[in-house]
Design a protein around this motif. Structure first.
Motif, PDB file in Angstrom:
ATOM      1  N   ALA A 322     -17.523   2.197   8.822  1.00  0.00           N
ATOM      2  CA  ALA A 322     -17.923   3.131   7.750  1.00  0.00           C
ATOM      3  C   ALA A 322     -17.116   4.423   7.886  1.00  0.00           C
ATOM      4  O   ALA A 322     -16.533   4.700   8.931  1.00  0.00           O
ATOM      5  N   PHE A 323     -17.104   5.250   6.819  1.00  0.00           N
ATOM      6  CA  PHE A 323     -16.277   6.457   6.909  1.00  0.00           C
ATOM      7  C   PHE A 323     -16.953   7.581   7.672  1.00  0.00           C
ATOM      8  O   PHE A 323     -16.307   8.567   8.037  1.00  0.00           O
ATOM      9  N   LYS A 324     -18.267   7.450   7.939  1.00  0.00           N
ATOM     10  CA  LYS A 324     -18.902   8.409   8.842  1.00  0.00           C
ATOM     11  C   LYS A 324     -20.160   7.782   9.433  1.00  0.00           C
ATOM     12  O   LYS A 324     -20.518   6.649   9.085  1.00  0.00           O
ATOM     13  N   ALA A 325     -20.828   8.536  10.307  1.00  0.00           N
ATOM     14  CA  ALA A 325     -21.940   7.973  11.075  1.00  0.00           C
ATOM     15  C   ALA A 325     -23.141   7.614  10.204  1.00  0.00           C
ATOM     16  O   ALA A 325     -23.468   8.326   9.245  1.00  0.00           O
ATOM     17  N   ASN A 326     -23.763   6.502  10.536  1.00  0.00           N
ATOM     18  CA  ASN A 326     -25.080   6.115  10.011  1.00  0.00           C
ATOM     19  C   ASN A 326     -25.134   5.892   8.511  1.00  0.00           C
ATOM     20  O   ASN A 326     -26.170   6.101   7.883  1.00  0.00           O
ATOM     21  N   ILE A 327     -24.007   5.500   7.926  1.00  0.00           N
ATOM     22  CA  ILE A 327     -23.991   5.053   6.523  1.00  0.00           C
ATOM     23  C   ILE A 327     -23.245   3.716   6.458  1.00  0.00           C
ATOM     24  O   ILE A 327     -22.619   3.306   7.436  1.00  0.00           O
ATOM     25  N   ASP A 328     -23.312   3.063   5.271  1.00  0.00           N
ATOM     26  CA  ASP A 328     -22.657   1.753   5.136  1.00  0.00           C
ATOM     27  C   ASP A 328     -21.402   1.817   4.270  1.00  0.00           C
ATOM     28  O   ASP A 328     -20.807   0.796   3.957  1.00  0.00           O
ATOM     29  N   ASP A 329     -20.985   3.017   3.867  1.00  0.00           N
ATOM     30  CA  ASP A 329     -19.914   3.185   2.887  1.00  0.00           C
ATOM     31  C   ASP A 329     -18.544   3.107   3.573  1.00  0.00           C
ATOM     32  O   ASP A 329     -18.257   3.903   4.469  1.00  0.00           O
ATOM     33  N   VAL A 330     -17.713   2.155   3.145  1.00  0.00           N
ATOM     34  CA  VAL A 330     -16.385   2.010   3.771  1.00  0.00           C
ATOM     35  C   VAL A 330     -15.262   2.500   2.859  1.00  0.00           C
ATOM     36  O   VAL A 330     -14.085   2.294   3.160  1.00  0.00           O
ATOM     37  N   ARG A 331     -15.630   3.198   1.753  1.00  0.00           N
ATOM     38  CA  ARG A 331     -14.585   3.657   0.835  1.00  0.00           C
ATOM     39  C   ARG A 331     -13.691   4.698   1.521  1.00  0.00           C
ATOM     40  O   ARG A 331     -14.168   5.626   2.126  1.00  0.00           O
ATOM     41  N   GLU A 332     -12.391   4.513   1.422  1.00  0.00           N
ATOM     42  CA  GLU A 332     -11.374   5.402   2.018  1.00  0.00           C
ATOM     43  C   GLU A 332     -11.589   5.564   3.525  1.00  0.00           C
ATOM     44  O   GLU A 332     -11.175   6.567   4.111  1.00  0.00           O
ATOM     45  N   SER A 333     -12.241   4.605   4.185  1.00  0.00           N
ATOM     46  CA  SER A 333     -12.575   4.798   5.595  1.00  0.00           C
ATOM     47  C   SER A 333     -11.333   4.747   6.475  1.00  0.00           C
ATOM     48  O   SER A 333     -10.546   3.798   6.393  1.00  0.00           O
ATOM     49  N   PRO A 334     -11.167   5.747   7.367  1.00  0.00           N
ATOM     50  CA  PRO A 334     -10.011   5.696   8.271  1.00  0.00           C
ATOM     51  C   PRO A 334     -10.071   4.481   9.195  1.00  0.00           C
ATOM     52  O   PRO A 334      -9.035   3.994   9.638  1.00  0.00           O
ATOM     53  N   SER A 335     -11.280   3.984   9.478  1.00  0.00           N
ATOM     54  CA  SER A 335     -11.393   2.794  10.346  1.00  0.00           C
ATOM     55  C   SER A 335     -10.670   1.607   9.719  1.00  0.00           C
ATOM     56  O   SER A 335     -10.038   0.813  10.424  1.00  0.00           O
ATOM     57  N   VAL A 336     -10.794   1.481   8.407  1.00  0.00           N
ATOM     58  CA  VAL A 336     -10.144   0.356   7.726  1.00  0.00           C
ATOM     59  C   VAL A 336      -8.622   0.481   7.874  1.00  0.00           C
ATOM     60  O   VAL A 336      -7.919  -0.488   8.169  1.00  0.00           O
ATOM     61  N   THR A 337      -8.119   1.711   7.720  1.00  0.00           N
ATOM     62  CA  THR A 337      -6.674   1.946   7.909  1.00  0.00           C
ATOM     63  C   THR A 337      -6.249   1.590   9.324  1.00  0.00           C
ATOM     64  O   THR A 337      -5.215   0.947   9.548  1.00  0.00           O
ATOM     65  N   VAL A 338      -7.067   2.000  10.310  1.00  0.00           N
ATOM     66  CA  VAL A 338      -6.731   1.720  11.714  1.00  0.00           C
ATOM     67  C   VAL A 338      -6.644   0.210  11.940  1.00  0.00           C
ATOM     68  O   VAL A 338      -5.681  -0.291  12.531  1.00  0.00           O
ATOM     69  N   VAL A 339      -7.632  -0.523  11.446  1.00  0.00           N
ATOM     70  CA  VAL A 339      -7.643  -1.971  11.677  1.00  0.00           C
ATOM     71  C   VAL A 339      -6.473  -2.639  10.947  1.00  0.00           C
ATOM     72  O   VAL A 339      -5.780  -3.496  11.515  1.00  0.00           O
ATOM     73  N   GLU A 340      -6.213  -2.228   9.712  1.00  0.00           N
ATOM     74  CA  GLU A 340      -5.072  -2.804   8.963  1.00  0.00           C
ATOM     75  C   GLU A 340      -3.775  -2.625   9.752  1.00  0.00           C
ATOM     76  O   GLU A 340      -2.983  -3.550   9.910  1.00  0.00           O
ATOM     77  N   GLU A 341      -3.607  -1.418  10.268  1.00  0.00           N
ATOM     78  CA  GLU A 341      -2.367  -1.086  10.979  1.00  0.00           C
ATOM     79  C   GLU A 341      -2.270  -1.826  12.320  1.00  0.00           C
ATOM     80  O   GLU A 341      -1.201  -2.298  12.700  1.00  0.00           O
ATOM     81  N   LEU A 342      -3.390  -1.966  13.011  1.00  0.00           N
ATOM     82  CA  LEU A 342      -3.380  -2.715  14.275  1.00  0.00           C
ATOM     83  C   LEU A 342      -2.998  -4.174  14.027  1.00  0.00           C
ATOM     84  O   LEU A 342      -2.229  -4.767  14.782  1.00  0.00           O
ATOM     85  N   LEU A 343      -3.550  -4.741  12.947  1.00  0.00           N
ATOM     86  CA  LEU A 343      -3.237  -6.143  12.633  1.00  0.00           C
ATOM     87  C   LEU A 343      -1.739  -6.308  12.371  1.00  0.00           C
ATOM     88  O   LEU A 343      -1.144  -7.315  12.732  1.00  0.00           O
ATOM     89  N   ARG A 344      -1.150  -5.284  11.772  1.00  0.00           N
ATOM     90  CA  ARG A 344       0.287  -5.364  11.465  1.00  0.00           C
ATOM     91  C   ARG A 344       1.128  -5.166  12.725  1.00  0.00           C
ATOM     92  O   ARG A 344       2.084  -5.892  12.965  1.00  0.00           O
TER      93      ARG A 344
END
Ligand code: NAD
Length: 436
Positions: A322-344
């Motif tokens: 999620a993009f911040k603590a204790n929510i379920d919202d993944v919009r523009e989440s830096p975590s998603v960017t991190v995982v995408e980049e690690l996979l690459r």
């Protein structure tokens, strides 16, 4: 033909429009809720909220069963129109105003003169003026000012500041800024919002109201960027950023925020671009802050790749999507960017993603082959490196034995910052190597 004239028509029944519509209806106003999505209209007419937001269900179902809130797909005649449609980032970092212009095209034919048209969507400076001009283009018989022989419409901006998860409370208690194209319009809108708002209502012009909303989120972005820049400088200099910030914050007029893996969400990561887009030659600090925060996920990836250099095929437990603590919202989440980049960058690594608040693998990660999320204990047990990206409550106090011998990259400082020393003393004894 239905001759009903509603007190209020709310255009866009999302996170902002639906609670606004329900709040007016709960106060006895006759409200039409309008949305282009038939499924949303059907859900609201059944008294249901088509997304998760505490306390909203009871207000919506109550308003619908009393007959004060009716949802529909076309805009009816009303005394006030509140437009709460999306204003996302467009190509090139301006705002995509297509939803707003489409809403204006739906409102224009039903205007009779004397109505309020209120823009609640977060908007770049000048948008309310543009909305007024567009309505006049569609309806040249009307006027934005009091002109003899012409029916006047009052166009105003009233940005929304509510925090998801607390919308029903903050919609009532927050102070509200209202900016009119005319003073009379602002005063009329104030009178309307007084029906639902207990906070102070502050009047200004439309462009200042637009900027107020953008400035609030830009203030946050710039301050977070300073913390994120410090964290990268400290990595280079071999300094513990958490200790540094704690020491600096002992100064009576200093309050450095906490760094993280970047900035996400659909507000703070987006709204500053509207200022940059409007005045690119002057908004240099605002732009730089955006760039610093956007660069931080890539810094976290570089740290992770460097930490794994000697271990090809290693497993990484990634805590938080999620993009911040204790929510379920993944919009523009830096975590998603991190995982995408690690996979690459390290395709042979095994990524074990954990987020107790997120039910499904975010679409961009599913498209890259991630098939499921993992329970925390399973991911910790199967990993060589633990990458903490979000400070969800569930991650605050892990069993030190589960982290024994693993490399830890803690981007939120919940296991390594000085204030947590007592709680995490066990971690130090299990030989975890922590970095900010
Ligand atoms: N969600 C928040 O926390 C928040 C906070 C402050 C400001 N805002 C701003 O409020 C605005 C709305 O955001 P949201 O989160 O409610 O969006 P949302 O995506 O939850 O809802 C928007 C709704 O508008 C509908 N819609 C789109 N075009 C339409 C049209 N032409 N006519 C009728 N309906 C239409 C969509 O179907 C959707 O249901 C945005 O500008 C956003 O930046 C949002």
């Amino acid at each position: 033909m239905d001759e009903t004239v509603f007190d209020v028509a709310v255009i866009g029944l999302g996170y902002i429009g639906l609670p606004t519509a329900a709040s007016f209806a709960a106060k006895g106003k006759k409200v039409a809720g309008v949305d282009v999505k038939q499924a949303t209209v059907d859900a609201v007419n059944r008294g249901e909220v088509p997304f998760v937001e505490p306390d909203m269900g009871v207000v919506v179902s109550g308003a619908v069963s009393l007959g004060n809130l009716v949802a529909m797909t076309t805009v009816p005649a009303a005394d006030a129109f509140i437009i709460a449609v999306p204003t996302p980032l467009a190509e090139g970092n301006g705002a995509d105003l297509s939803y707003l212009l489409s809403a204006a095209r739906a409102v224009a034919p039903v205007l009779r003169g004397g109505e309020l048209v209120i823009l609640e969507s977060t908007s770049p400076p000048g948008t309310t003026q543009r909305l007024g001009a567009y309505l006049l283009e569609l309806r040249p018989d009307l006027s934005l000012d009091a002109l003899p022989g012409r029916n006047q419409v009052h166009v105003v901006h009233s940005p929304e500041r509510v925090l998801p998860g607390r919308i029903m409370i903050e919609m009532v208690t927050n102070d509200r800024v209202i900016g009119g194209l005319t003073e009379e319009g602002a005063l009329l809108a104030k009178r309307l919002y007084e029906v639902i708002c207990q906070g102070e209502i502050l009047l200004t012009d439309a462009t200042t109201a637009e900027m107020t909303k953008l400035v609030e989120n830009t203030f946050r972005d710039v301050n977070i960027a300073f913390a994120n820049e410090l964290s990268m400088i400290c990595d280079k200099l071999g300094i513990d950023v958490w200790k540094l910030i704690e020491l600096a914050n002992h100064h009576p007029r200093v309050n450095v925020l906490r760094p993280g893996p970047g900035v996400g969400g659909h507000c703070i990561a987006v709204d500053p671009w509207f200022i940059v887009d409007a005045v690119p030659e002057l908004a240099t600090l605002t732009r730089t802050a955006r760039e610093v925060n956007d660069a931080k996920p890539h810094h976290v990836v570089a740290q992770t790749v460097a930490a794994l250099e000697a271990r090809p095929g290693a497993s990484i437990a990634v805590l938080g999507l999620a993009f911040k603590a204790n929510i379920d919202d993944v919009r523009e989440s830096p975590s998603v960017t991190v995982v995408e980049e690690l996979l690459r960058q390290i395709p042979d690594a095994r990524l074990l993603l954990v987020d107790p608040n997120v039910e499904e693998v975010p679409a961009p990660l599913a498209a890259l082959g991630i098939s499921r999320l993992h329970p925390l204990d399973e991911a910790l047990a199967g990993s060589d490196l633990v990458l903490l990206l979000v400070d969800h409550d569930e991650f605050l106090s892990p069993d030190p034995r589960a982290l024994a011998g693993k490399t830890i990259i803690d981007t939120r400082g919940i296991w390594t910052q000085p204030k947590q020393e007592e709680a995490t003393r066990g971690l130090a004894t299990v030989g975890a190597t922590a970095s900010a």
